[in-house]
Write a protein that holds these residues in place. Structure first.
Motif, mmCIF file in Angstrom:
data_model
loop_
_atom_site.group_PDB
_atom_site.id
_atom_site.type_symbol
_atom_site.label_atom_id
_atom_site.label_comp_id
_atom_site.label_asym_id
_atom_site.label_seq_id
_atom_site.Cartn_x
_atom_site.Cartn_y
_atom_site.Cartn_z
ATOM 1 N N TRP A 281 -7.961 19.077 -14.633
ATOM 2 C CA TRP A 281 -7.304 20.207 -13.979
ATOM 3 C C TRP A 281 -5.911 20.397 -14.558
ATOM 4 N N SER A 282 -5.703 21.541 -15.216
ATOM 5 C CA SER A 282 -4.422 21.800 -15.869
ATOM 6 C C SER A 282 -3.639 22.851 -15.093
ATOM 7 N N ALA A 283 -2.372 23.002 -15.443
ATOM 8 C CA ALA A 283 -1.539 24.017 -14.801
ATOM 9 C C ALA A 283 -2.059 25.416 -15.117
ATOM 10 N N ARG A 284 -2.560 25.628 -16.338
ATOM 11 C CA ARG A 284 -3.097 26.937 -16.721
ATOM 12 C C ARG A 284 -4.349 27.259 -15.916
ATOM 13 N N ALA A 285 -5.207 26.263 -15.740
ATOM 14 C CA ALA A 285 -6.417 26.478 -14.949
ATOM 15 C C ALA A 285 -6.054 26.795 -13.497
ATOM 16 N N GLU A 286 -5.068 26.061 -12.955
ATOM 17 C CA GLU A 286 -4.663 26.296 -11.571
ATOM 18 C C GLU A 286 -4.089 27.704 -11.393
ATOM 19 N N ASP A 287 -3.301 28.164 -12.352
ATOM 20 C CA ASP A 287 -2.760 29.521 -12.281
ATOM 21 C C ASP A 287 -3.880 30.556 -12.290
ATOM 22 N N GLY A 288 -4.900 30.300 -13.102
ATOM 23 C CA GLY A 288 -6.031 31.220 -13.153
ATOM 24 C C GLY A 288 -6.772 31.284 -11.829
ATOM 25 N N PHE A 289 -7.053 30.131 -11.237
ATOM 26 C CA PHE A 289 -7.770 30.095 -9.965
ATOM 27 C C PHE A 289 -6.963 30.748 -8.841
ATOM 28 N N ARG A 290 -5.645 30.654 -8.903
ATOM 29 C CA ARG A 290 -4.814 31.272 -7.851
ATOM 30 C C ARG A 290 -4.964 32.795 -7.834
ATOM 31 N N LYS A 291 -5.335 33.377 -8.967
ATOM 32 C CA LYS A 291 -5.520 34.829 -9.031
ATOM 33 C C LYS A 291 -6.900 35.248 -8.515
ATOM 34 N N LEU A 292 -7.791 34.286 -8.307
ATOM 35 C CA LEU A 292 -9.138 34.571 -7.800
ATOM 36 C C LEU A 292 -9.142 34.404 -6.280
ATOM 37 N N GLY A 293 -8.432 35.266 -5.613
ATOM 38 C CA GLY A 293 -8.240 35.122 -4.173
ATOM 39 C C GLY A 293 -9.497 35.331 -3.349
ATOM 40 N N ASN A 294 -10.518 36.013 -3.891
ATOM 41 C CA ASN A 294 -11.754 36.273 -3.146
ATOM 42 C C ASN A 294 -12.863 35.269 -3.451
ATOM 43 N N LEU A 295 -12.587 34.295 -4.311
ATOM 44 C CA LEU A 295 -13.629 33.353 -4.740
ATOM 45 C C LEU A 295 -14.140 32.528 -3.554
ATOM 46 N N LYS A 296 -15.479 32.575 -3.358
ATOM 47 C CA LYS A 296 -16.111 31.844 -2.254
ATOM 48 C C LYS A 296 -16.976 30.686 -2.744
ATOM 49 N N ARG A 297 -17.544 30.821 -3.935
ATOM 50 C CA ARG A 297 -18.437 29.788 -4.467
ATOM 51 C C ARG A 297 -18.039 29.483 -5.909
ATOM 52 N N PHE A 298 -17.994 28.184 -6.231
ATOM 53 C CA PHE A 298 -17.637 27.766 -7.590
ATOM 54 C C PHE A 298 -18.524 26.610 -8.008
ATOM 55 N N THR A 299 -19.100 26.727 -9.194
ATOM 56 C CA THR A 299 -19.930 25.664 -9.765
ATOM 57 C C THR A 299 -19.381 25.299 -11.134
#
Length: 408
Positions: A344-362
């Motif tokens: 888990w990197s800072a770049r990945a975390e920044d990307g996920f923070r923009k996915l505010g509607n994400l309900k399921r992740f695989t």
């Protein structure tokens, strides 16, 4: 590991036991809903399994004789076998047959078996909805007529046409364009789901035949295109300039296939679900778009809700592209075939923070996602990070950990 020879012995024993049961209790035939018959593979090499194959071939006519009595049959899978015209006619008249899969459709060369006039059979006797065809060799005249008869059914809504590969010959056989050329337009307008293989690496003519066929299906809801060979810039350019890429597909909601082909078919269409990979791409080829650039180029006319990506290795650039272009995403599947565990990197975390509607992740790493079902706790490091970045997350699966679910 299970010995294939012992598997064949057991399979043959079960078939014989089933035939004996039908002889004792004929009423059991009406209970059957799914039937598999024929061989599953073909080989030119003799093995110790050949005797059992020959024994199966010897009892296969008894299986064929059962078909007319299988009035409740819904799914029929026909492996490698030779049909008689009468058997194929019986199959087409099963009153409840919904799905039919044919591998290596060919007719027996029996002089006493007269060629069937398929026009005398009611096209809609069975409510056939889904057809899956693979050919072992170019079709004979009778095979072509039989396929034409199948493809003219008004009930048909799903079509899968995939090549069959001879391992010894390295040859690919697909449904010839001549077959599609003789099918009336009303058949194509009824199709809602099309699954077909594009044999890139052969010729521009192959692409043109395919695109002309696809453009005759204006009401598709789901389109799957698989390519068998490495995609080069020249072939991708031919595809992008084809009539298929220009067709509006106003009802298309799902695309599955190579991510390099996806933009040509997703842009401007109401697609909400994309399942893409870059496995047929040589990334050293200049002119072949990268994964992030293909994600950016999708641009459907409605917000994308579901995105499945399969790549050779995890890349933070992919997540950034997803977040920037598709912030309304509700489900993301990322399959990393390198076998590595996510760092888990800072770049990945920044990307996920923009996915505010994400309900399921695989997140997969090349392992079978269906095998591991261990429960992952709320305090797991990745779950804590994911929940912090995506406040609406409800479900997550990591192939090396298990499944996490939000507790009510």
């Amino acid at each position: 590991m299970v010995d294939p020879f012992n598997q064949s012995v057991e399979r043959l024993r079960r078939i014989e036991a089933l035939l004996n049961l039908f002889n004792r209790r004929p009423e059991v035939k009406s209970w059957i809903r799914i039937l598999y018959m024929g061989q599953t593979n073909i080989s030119r090499r003799r093995t110790r399994d050949d005797d059992h194959k020959n024994k199966y071939i010897a009892i296969e006519p008894k299986i064929h004789n059962l078909v007319p009595g299988l009035r409740g049959l819904n799914l029929l899978v026909c492996g490698i076998m030779s049909f008689s015209s009468s058997l194929f006619s019986d199959i087409l008249q099963l009153p409840n047959l919904d799905k039919l899969q044919l591998v290596g459709l060919q007719f027996s060369q029996n002089t006493s078996d007269q060629m069937q006039d398929w026009n005398t059979i009611d096209h809609n006797r069975s409510p056939l909805r889904s057809l899956n065809v693979r050919l072992l060799k170019p079709p004979s005249a009778e095979t072509t007529q039989a396929l034409l008869h199948l493809l003219q059914r008004e009930t048909l809504t799903e079509l899968t046409s995939r090549p069959y590969r001879f391992r010894e010959l390295e040859d690919w056989i697909t449904l010839p364009p001549i077959i599609f050329a003789h099918i009336p337009d009303y058949v194509f307008t009824s199709l809602r789901k099309l699954n077909i293989v594009l044999v890139l690496g052969t010729s521009d003519v192959e692409v043109q035949h395919f695109t002309q066929f696809g453009a005759r299906c204006p009401n598709l809801v789901s389109l799957t295109i698989r390519s068998l060979f490495e995609e080069t810039p020249r072939e991708l350019d031919v595809f992008r300039r084809s009539s298929l890429a220009e067709h509006p597909f106003p009802t298309l909601q799902e695309f599955s296939g190579s991510l390099t082909l996806a933009p040509s078919l997703v842009q401007g269409r109401p697609v909400r679900r994309v399942i893409g990979d870059i496995l047929r791409i040589n990334e050293r080829n200049r002119g072949v778009p990268s994964m992030p650039s293909n994600i950016v180029a999708l641009k459907p006319s409605v917000p994308l809700r579901v995105l499945h990506l399969t790549t050779r290795c995890w890349n933070d650039d992919d997540i950034e592209a997803v977040a920037q272009q598709h912030p309304g995403l509700e489900e993301l599947v990322y399959e990393d075939l390198s076998g590595k565990i996510l760092d888990w990197s800072a770049r990945a975390e920044d990307g996920f923070r923009k996915l505010g509607n994400l309900k399921r992740f695989t997140l997969g790493n090349g392992e079978d996602l269906e095998v591991l079902t261990d429960a992952v706790k709320d305090d797991d490091y990745l779950i804590v990070k994911l929940r912090s970045a995506c406040p609406n997350i409800q479900w997550a699966r990591f192939s090396w950990l298990g499944i996490w679910k939000l507790c009510p």
